[in-house]
Design an enzyme around this catalytic site. Structure first.
Site, PDB file in Angstrom:
ATOM      1  N   CYS A   1      42.548  41.156  37.086  1.00  0.00           N
ATOM      2  CA  CYS A   1      44.464  41.151  37.972  1.00  0.00           C
ATOM      3  C   CYS A   1      45.332  41.354  37.791  1.00  0.00           C
ATOM      4  O   CYS A   1      46.046  41.623  38.402  1.00  0.00           O
ATOM      5  CB  CYS A   1      44.482  40.131  39.103  1.00  0.00           C
ATOM      6  SG  CYS A   1      45.268  38.759  37.552  1.00  0.00           S
TER       7      CYS A   1
ATOM      8  N   SER B   1      51.724  38.101  30.577  1.00  0.00           N
ATOM      9  CA  SER B   1      51.095  37.856  31.463  1.00  0.00           C
ATOM     10  C   SER B   1      52.420  37.783  32.697  1.00  0.00           C
ATOM     11  O   SER B   1      53.447  37.182  32.159  1.00  0.00           O
ATOM     12  CB  SER B   1      50.439  36.463  30.327  1.00  0.00           C
ATOM     13  OG  SER B   1      48.984  36.755  30.650  1.00  0.00           O
TER      14      SER B   1
HETATM   15  N1  LIG Z   1      40.071  35.053  35.951  1.00  0.00           N
HETATM   16  C1  LIG Z   1      41.509  34.958  36.624  1.00  0.00           C
HETATM   17  O1  LIG Z   1      42.338  34.406  35.659  1.00  0.00           O
HETATM   18  C2  LIG Z   1      42.384  35.088  37.733  1.00  0.00           C
HETATM   19  C3  LIG Z   1      43.516  35.682  37.385  1.00  0.00           C
HETATM   20  C4  LIG Z   1      44.438  36.154  38.587  1.00  0.00           C
HETATM   21  C5  LIG Z   1      43.788  36.680  40.284  1.00  0.00           C
HETATM   22  N2  LIG Z   1      42.657  36.807  39.424  1.00  0.00           N
HETATM   23  C6  LIG Z   1      41.516  37.168  40.992  1.00  0.00           C
HETATM   24  O2  LIG Z   1      40.964  36.011  41.789  1.00  0.00           O
HETATM   25  C7  LIG Z   1      39.680  36.956  42.212  1.00  0.00           C
HETATM   26  C8  LIG Z   1      38.717  35.574  42.170  1.00  0.00           C
HETATM   27  O3  LIG Z   1      38.983  35.235  40.668  1.00  0.00           O
HETATM   28  P1  LIG Z   1      37.864  34.661  40.086  1.00  0.00           P
HETATM   29  O4  LIG Z   1      37.792  34.528  38.211  1.00  0.00           O
HETATM   30  O5  LIG Z   1      38.178  33.126  40.322  1.00  0.00           O
HETATM   31  O6  LIG Z   1      36.442  34.768  40.495  1.00  0.00           O
HETATM   32  P2  LIG Z   1      35.064  34.381  40.034  1.00  0.00           P
HETATM   33  O7  LIG Z   1      35.556  33.084  39.513  1.00  0.00           O
HETATM   34  O8  LIG Z   1      34.315  34.725  39.454  1.00  0.00           O
HETATM   35  O9  LIG Z   1      34.941  33.851  41.906  1.00  0.00           O
HETATM   36  C9  LIG Z   1      34.933  34.583  42.178  1.00  0.00           C
HETATM   37  C10 LIG Z   1      35.176  34.457  43.443  1.00  0.00           C
HETATM   38  O10 LIG Z   1      34.676  35.539  44.539  1.00  0.00           O
HETATM   39  C11 LIG Z   1      33.516  35.569  45.826  1.00  0.00           C
HETATM   40  N3  LIG Z   1      32.723  37.148  46.399  1.00  0.00           N
HETATM   41  C12 LIG Z   1      32.675  38.009  44.963  1.00  0.00           C
HETATM   42  N4  LIG Z   1      32.299  38.465  45.791  1.00  0.00           N
HETATM   43  C13 LIG Z   1      32.432  38.743  46.558  1.00  0.00           C
HETATM   44  C14 LIG Z   1      32.482  40.128  48.190  1.00  0.00           C
HETATM   45  N5  LIG Z   1      31.726  40.614  47.964  1.00  0.00           N
HETATM   46  N6  LIG Z   1      32.649  38.601  49.542  1.00  0.00           N
HETATM   47  C15 LIG Z   1      32.968  37.218  49.449  1.00  0.00           C
HETATM   48  N7  LIG Z   1      33.209  36.655  48.384  1.00  0.00           N
HETATM   49  C16 LIG Z   1      32.989  37.226  47.147  1.00  0.00           C
HETATM   50  C17 LIG Z   1      32.188  34.494  45.287  1.00  0.00           C
HETATM   51  O11 LIG Z   1      31.557  34.029  46.162  1.00  0.00           O
HETATM   52  P3  LIG Z   1      29.891  33.487  45.770  1.00  0.00           P
HETATM   53  O12 LIG Z   1      29.716  31.860  45.322  1.00  0.00           O
HETATM   54  O13 LIG Z   1      28.694  33.481  47.006  1.00  0.00           O
HETATM   55  O14 LIG Z   1      29.646  34.144  44.727  1.00  0.00           O
HETATM   56  C18 LIG Z   1      33.134  33.432  44.343  1.00  0.00           C
HETATM   57  O15 LIG Z   1      34.015  32.457  45.048  1.00  0.00           O
HETATM   58  C19 LIG Z   1      39.394  38.164  41.590  1.00  0.00           C
HETATM   59  O16 LIG Z   1      40.232  39.132  42.130  1.00  0.00           O
HETATM   60  C20 LIG Z   1      41.005  38.146  40.480  1.00  0.00           C
HETATM   61  O17 LIG Z   1      40.961  39.179  40.097  1.00  0.00           O
HETATM   62  C21 LIG Z   1      41.908  36.149  38.765  1.00  0.00           C
END
Ligand SMILES: NC(=O)c1ccc[n+]([C@@H]2O[C@H](COP(=O)([O-])OP(=O)(O)OC[C@H]3O[C@@H](n4cnc5c(N)ncnc54)[C@H](OP(=O)(O)O)[C@@H]3O)[C@@H](O)[C@H]2O)c1
Length: 428
Positions: free
Chosen positions: A50, A109
């Protein structure tokens, strides 16, 4: 060979630009394939989070390699090179090496020292190996970065405090709202960041939480991880009804298009109802047009800089501890890199001597004639090999052990001149 990184991060580009460049995991294979198709890119690794998109390459021709990556980024984001270039940073060799070490350690970060980045660097390494875009040099570089990231977290105090984008988002909510604990909160998404959101909200005393997700099972699994709390779970399709009763909504899904916008909110929000939205997703989950609504306060990841600035000073002091350790890891990589310089000269010398050995052996055996037994031929073969290996052993060991870069280069040049070696340089 040269290492370079071309990229952009929360330090060089706003979220509106970062989201255009973001490469979701399912697209990494085709993106690496496209990059490897360029003529000057030998190895490639893509780190897409992100906060950053960084493309690490190994190239014979730095200028051309960087131009090819920029071209790729322009095509991928549909931004013209001149407008893209103002957001890009380019780092070469030692600076690129130090950069990935700092990134893995969490020192680059937005939330200094956050833990998620190490797992993301690990995933980049894994995908690069899986798609065979990472070879000898980037493999070693990413291993060194992972070692650096682990060491910084176990040997310094930077990793303490469980900081993350999610914890900063909850801090922001606390700063902006009078009574966070009393708020009705919805979280859209049930992944890693949502789990951290739940954890931090609970630590602030919030007990009215609803998790909404595309698939209900994952939301329920997440809720079960907090058995002391009565967390509601719903399908994302019920979003508007749930939001109409909320004071605060966090969005953290991997959707690549906004899932919440002005039109959806206007349908359900009562005229005087206030709502705060905190979107930590990249690409953003909340459309920018919600900012036109007077009763909605909306924030995205870039707005977390205000929270982060508060505790940055103490973490910066901790980061200084880590820098010394990163210098050691950069030095270890440099020693390995320098040792690679000798590889082409050594293999060229070995090839030449081996050719001489084989030719002379063949001549001698043909002179000895067919009555010379096979067993004797094997002995002579082993004898010639033994002599060659023993003669080459000392110069090889001495060459590899030479730490002084200039002295080693002089030794290699002398070897190349004396043995008339035609070495195709790996490094220039
Ligand atoms: N990981 C990090 O360190 C971090 C830090 C800051 C921000 N972020 C941002 O936060 C967001 C989530 O990251 P994460 O690491 O928590 O991801 P993750 O663990 O892969 O979880 C993804 C989530 O998004 C949902 N999802 C995926 N595609 C979707 C769609 N098309 N419509 C609706 N829901 C959808 C999934 O639902 P299902 O369970 O139904 O698949 C799941 O709940 C991302 O945008 C990422 O860039 C991440």
């Amino acid at each position: 060979m040269h290492i370079a990184v071309v990229g952009l991060s929360h330090k060089t580009a706003p979220v509106e630009v970062r989201e255009k460049l973001s490469i979701p995991e399912p697209q990494i294979e085709s993106a690496t394939g496209q990059l490897l198709n360029y003529p000057h890119i030998e190895e490639v690794a893509i780190l897409s989070t992100c906060n950053r998109l960084e493309i690490y390459i190994v190239t014979q021709e730095t200028e051309q390699g960087i131009r090819e990556v920029t071209q790729f980024l322009s095509e991928h984001s549909k931004l013209l090179v001149p407008s893209l270039r103002q957001h890009l940073f380019v780092l070469l060799h030692q600076d690129a090496v130090m950069h990935i070490l700092r990134v893995a350690a969490g020192l680059d970060s937005l939330v200094l020292g956050e833990g998620q980045i190490l797992a993301q660097v690990k995933n980049t390494h894994k995908l690069g190996q899986q798609y065979q875009s990472i070879k000898t040099i980037l493999n070693r570089l990413f291993k060194q970065a992972l070692t650096a990231g682990k060491r910084v977290r176990s040997e310094t105090s930077i990793g303490t405090g469980a900081v993350s984008i999610s914890s900063a988002a909850v801090e922001l909510a606390q700063m902006k709202l009078d009574n966070l604990a009393a708020c009705q909160v919805a979280i859209l998404g049930a992944g890693k960041m949502s789990r951290l959101l739940v954890q931090h909200l609970i630590s602030k005393g919030t007990d009215r939480i609803c998790i909404l997700n595309r698939s209900l099972g994952r939301a329920e699994e997440l809720a079960k991880q907090f058995p002391e709390e009565s967390i509601r779970t719903c399908l994302l399709t019920e979003m508007t009804a749930v939001i109409s009763e909320c004071d605060l909504v966090f969005t953290s899904t991997s959707a690549t298009e906004p899932i919440l916008d002005r039109a959806k909110l206007e349908m359900v929000l009562e005229p005087n109802r206030c709502l705060m939205l905190i979107d930590i997703s990249v690409p953003r989950n909340v459309h920018a047009n919600v900012n036109e609504m007077t009763n909605v306060q909306a924030f995205n990841v870039d707005d977390l800089k205000a929270v982060v600035a508060q505790n940055q000073e103490s973490r910066r002091r901790m980061a200084q501890e880590a820098e010394g350790l990163l210098e050691q890891e950069a030095e270890a990589f440099d020693v390995w890199w320098r040792s690679l310089e000798t590889v082409t000269t050594i293999s060229c010398l070995r090839d030449k001597i081996e050719t001489i050995r084989e030719q002379e052996l063949e001549k001698a055996l043909s002179r000895l004639g067919s009555e010379f037994a096979e067993k004797h031929q094997e002995v002579i073969e082993a004898l010639t090999r033994g002599i060659v290996n023993k003669i080459l052993h000392d110069p090889m060991v001495q060459l590899r052990a030479q730490q002084d870069v200039e002295a080693r280069r002089r030794c290699m040049q002398t070897l190349q001149m004396l043995f008339n070696l035609d070495v195709e340089e790996l490094f220039s």
